[in-house]
Write a protein that holds these residues in place. Sequence first.
Motif, PDB file in Angstrom:
ATOM      1  N   THR A 180      -9.592   8.540  -3.974  1.00 35.52           N
ATOM      2  CA  THR A 180      -9.679   8.452  -5.427  1.00 35.52           C
ATOM      3  C   THR A 180      -9.381   7.027  -5.884  1.00 35.52           C
ATOM      4  O   THR A 180      -8.523   6.349  -5.317  1.00 35.52           O
ATOM      5  CB  THR A 180      -8.688   9.420  -6.102  1.00 35.52           C
ATOM      6  OG1 THR A 180      -7.366   9.142  -5.638  1.00 35.52           O
ATOM      7  CG2 THR A 180      -9.033  10.859  -5.794  1.00 35.52           C
ATOM      8  N   GLU A 181     -10.093   6.617  -6.913  1.00 36.62           N
ATOM      9  CA  GLU A 181      -9.909   5.264  -7.428  1.00 36.62           C
ATOM     10  C   GLU A 181      -8.492   5.098  -7.956  1.00 36.62           C
ATOM     11  O   GLU A 181      -7.988   5.933  -8.709  1.00 36.62           O
ATOM     12  CB  GLU A 181     -10.918   5.007  -8.542  1.00 36.62           C
ATOM     13  CG  GLU A 181     -10.969   3.561  -8.949  1.00 36.62           C
ATOM     14  CD  GLU A 181     -12.131   3.291  -9.886  1.00 36.62           C
ATOM     15  OE1 GLU A 181     -11.978   2.432 -10.770  1.00 36.62           O
ATOM     16  OE2 GLU A 181     -13.171   3.938  -9.720  1.00 36.62           O
ATOM     17  N   GLY A 182      -7.841   4.044  -7.537  1.00 32.16           N
ATOM     18  CA  GLY A 182      -6.468   3.797  -7.945  1.00 32.16           C
ATOM     19  C   GLY A 182      -5.459   4.609  -7.148  1.00 32.16           C
ATOM     20  O   GLY A 182      -4.260   4.536  -7.410  1.00 32.16           O
ATOM     21  N   GLY A 183      -5.927   5.376  -6.173  1.00 34.87           N
ATOM     22  CA  GLY A 183      -5.033   6.208  -5.370  1.00 34.87           C
ATOM     23  C   GLY A 183      -4.293   5.407  -4.322  1.00 34.87           C
ATOM     24  O   GLY A 183      -4.701   4.307  -3.932  1.00 34.87           O
ATOM     25  N   ARG A 184      -3.205   5.961  -3.860  1.00 39.25           N
ATOM     26  CA  ARG A 184      -2.376   5.258  -2.876  1.00 39.25           C
ATOM     27  C   ARG A 184      -2.774   5.568  -1.446  1.00 39.25           C
ATOM     28  O   ARG A 184      -2.397   4.837  -0.538  1.00 39.25           O
ATOM     29  CB  ARG A 184      -0.918   5.624  -3.093  1.00 39.25           C
ATOM     30  CG  ARG A 184      -0.385   5.044  -4.381  1.00 39.25           C
ATOM     31  CD  ARG A 184       1.109   5.219  -4.480  1.00 39.25           C
ATOM     32  NE  ARG A 184       1.577   4.635  -5.711  1.00 39.25           N
ATOM     33  CZ  ARG A 184       1.962   5.333  -6.758  1.00 39.25           C
ATOM     34  NH1 ARG A 184       1.949   6.644  -6.721  1.00 39.25           N
ATOM     35  NH2 ARG A 184       2.379   4.735  -7.842  1.00 39.25           N
ATOM     36  N   LEU A 185      -3.511   6.665  -1.190  1.00 31.71           N
ATOM     37  CA  LEU A 185      -3.872   7.008   0.189  1.00 31.71           C
ATOM     38  C   LEU A 185      -4.750   5.937   0.831  1.00 31.71           C
ATOM     39  O   LEU A 185      -4.631   5.660   2.013  1.00 31.71           O
ATOM     40  CB  LEU A 185      -4.559   8.374   0.243  1.00 31.71           C
ATOM     41  CG  LEU A 185      -3.643   9.562  -0.018  1.00 31.71           C
ATOM     42  CD1 LEU A 185      -4.432  10.863   0.030  1.00 31.71           C
ATOM     43  CD2 LEU A 185      -2.499   9.596   0.978  1.00 31.71           C
ATOM     44  N   TRP A 186      -5.640   5.326   0.034  1.00 31.72           N
ATOM     45  CA  TRP A 186      -6.472   4.255   0.557  1.00 31.72           C
ATOM     46  C   TRP A 186      -5.596   3.101   1.039  1.00 31.72           C
ATOM     47  O   TRP A 186      -5.779   2.566   2.125  1.00 31.72           O
ATOM     48  CB  TRP A 186      -7.429   3.765  -0.533  1.00 31.72           C
ATOM     49  CG  TRP A 186      -8.304   2.641  -0.088  1.00 31.72           C
ATOM     50  CD1 TRP A 186      -9.522   2.750   0.505  1.00 31.72           C
ATOM     51  CD2 TRP A 186      -8.025   1.239  -0.181  1.00 31.72           C
ATOM     52  NE1 TRP A 186     -10.023   1.505   0.789  1.00 31.72           N
ATOM     53  CE2 TRP A 186      -9.110   0.557   0.375  1.00 31.72           C
ATOM     54  CE3 TRP A 186      -6.957   0.501  -0.681  1.00 31.72           C
ATOM     55  CZ2 TRP A 186      -9.173  -0.828   0.446  1.00 31.72           C
ATOM     56  CZ3 TRP A 186      -7.019  -0.872  -0.600  1.00 31.72           C
ATOM     57  CH2 TRP A 186      -8.115  -1.529  -0.046  1.00 31.72           C
ATOM     58  N   LEU A 187      -4.615   2.736   0.208  1.00 32.97           N
ATOM     59  CA  LEU A 187      -3.712   1.640   0.557  1.00 32.97           C
ATOM     60  C   LEU A 187      -2.891   1.989   1.791  1.00 32.97           C
ATOM     61  O   LEU A 187      -2.762   1.171   2.703  1.00 32.97           O
ATOM     62  CB  LEU A 187      -2.791   1.320  -0.616  1.00 32.97           C
ATOM     63  CG  LEU A 187      -1.743   0.234  -0.365  1.00 32.97           C
ATOM     64  CD1 LEU A 187      -2.424  -1.091  -0.068  1.00 32.97           C
ATOM     65  CD2 LEU A 187      -0.811   0.121  -1.554  1.00 32.97           C
ATOM     66  N   TRP A 188      -2.349   3.215   1.848  1.00 30.56           N
ATOM     67  CA  TRP A 188      -1.545   3.617   3.005  1.00 30.56           C
ATOM     68  C   TRP A 188      -2.372   3.676   4.280  1.00 30.56           C
ATOM     69  O   TRP A 188      -1.859   3.400   5.369  1.00 30.56           O
ATOM     70  CB  TRP A 188      -0.842   4.941   2.739  1.00 30.56           C
ATOM     71  CG  TRP A 188       0.379   4.741   1.915  1.00 30.56           C
ATOM     72  CD1 TRP A 188       0.557   5.088   0.616  1.00 30.56           C
ATOM     73  CD2 TRP A 188       1.583   4.080   2.330  1.00 30.56           C
ATOM     74  NE1 TRP A 188       1.805   4.687   0.182  1.00 30.56           N
ATOM     75  CE2 TRP A 188       2.455   4.063   1.229  1.00 30.56           C
ATOM     76  CE3 TRP A 188       2.007   3.497   3.518  1.00 30.56           C
ATOM     77  CZ2 TRP A 188       3.724   3.502   1.279  1.00 30.56           C
ATOM     78  CZ3 TRP A 188       3.262   2.938   3.575  1.00 30.56           C
ATOM     79  CH2 TRP A 188       4.112   2.941   2.463  1.00 30.56           C
ATOM     80  N   GLN A 189      -3.647   4.013   4.172  1.00 32.45           N
ATOM     81  CA  GLN A 189      -4.518   4.011   5.354  1.00 32.45           C
ATOM     82  C   GLN A 189      -4.625   2.597   5.915  1.00 32.45           C
ATOM     83  O   GLN A 189      -4.573   2.402   7.125  1.00 32.45           O
ATOM     84  CB  GLN A 189      -5.899   4.570   4.980  1.00 32.45           C
ATOM     85  CG  GLN A 189      -6.794   4.834   6.155  1.00 32.45           C
ATOM     86  CD  GLN A 189      -6.381   6.029   6.979  1.00 32.45           C
ATOM     87  OE1 GLN A 189      -5.486   6.784   6.631  1.00 32.45           O
ATOM     88  NE2 GLN A 189      -7.019   6.209   8.113  1.00 32.45           N
ATOM     89  N   ARG A 190      -4.715   1.619   5.044  1.00 29.07           N
ATOM     90  CA  ARG A 190      -4.821   0.213   5.492  1.00 29.07           C
ATOM     91  C   ARG A 190      -3.488  -0.309   6.019  1.00 29.07           C
ATOM     92  O   ARG A 190      -3.440  -1.027   7.008  1.00 29.07           O
ATOM     93  CB  ARG A 190      -5.298  -0.674   4.333  1.00 29.07           C
ATOM     94  CG  ARG A 190      -6.803  -0.769   4.170  1.00 29.07           C
ATOM     95  CD  ARG A 190      -7.443   0.535   4.160  1.00 29.07           C
ATOM     96  NE  ARG A 190      -8.894   0.522   4.052  1.00 29.07           N
ATOM     97  CZ  ARG A 190      -9.592   1.625   3.941  1.00 29.07           C
ATOM     98  NH1 ARG A 190      -8.999   2.800   3.913  1.00 29.07           N
ATOM     99  NH2 ARG A 190     -10.890   1.587   3.870  1.00 29.07           N
TER     100      ARG A 190
END
Length: 123
Positions: A9-19
């Motif tokens: 999701t846009e602005g979500g934290r899961l994308w950041l945590w994946q990186r």
Amino acid sequence: MAEHYSSFTEGGRLWLWQRITAAFLVVVLAFHFFLLHFVYHADEVTFGLSAARMQTWTYYSLMVLFLITATFHGVNGVYNALINQGLTGTKRQVVKWTLVVASGILLVQGIRTANAWAGIGVF
């Protein structure tokens, strides 16, 4: 032009945590590879030596953090890949909760194993 699609999701934290977990895993895997392939050679790696390494808090903590990080990174990646392939509805919920339960079992057993190697008795 091809349309960009992501299950994050846009602005979500899961994308950041994946990186973040990916970067951490690269560093820890490099450490692991260096330690167990250059510092110690295959014929020198024994159960006793591994147990001795696990009895130091820094190594033990790093390995438990590695377990948690790898579990999150792998499960989050698989789940989002399935969503990107079109998984929706009830199947999506079943897969999500199956992965959550499997992750929990993996983490509990992994920490129990780490504790046994480190000589830490919980119960």
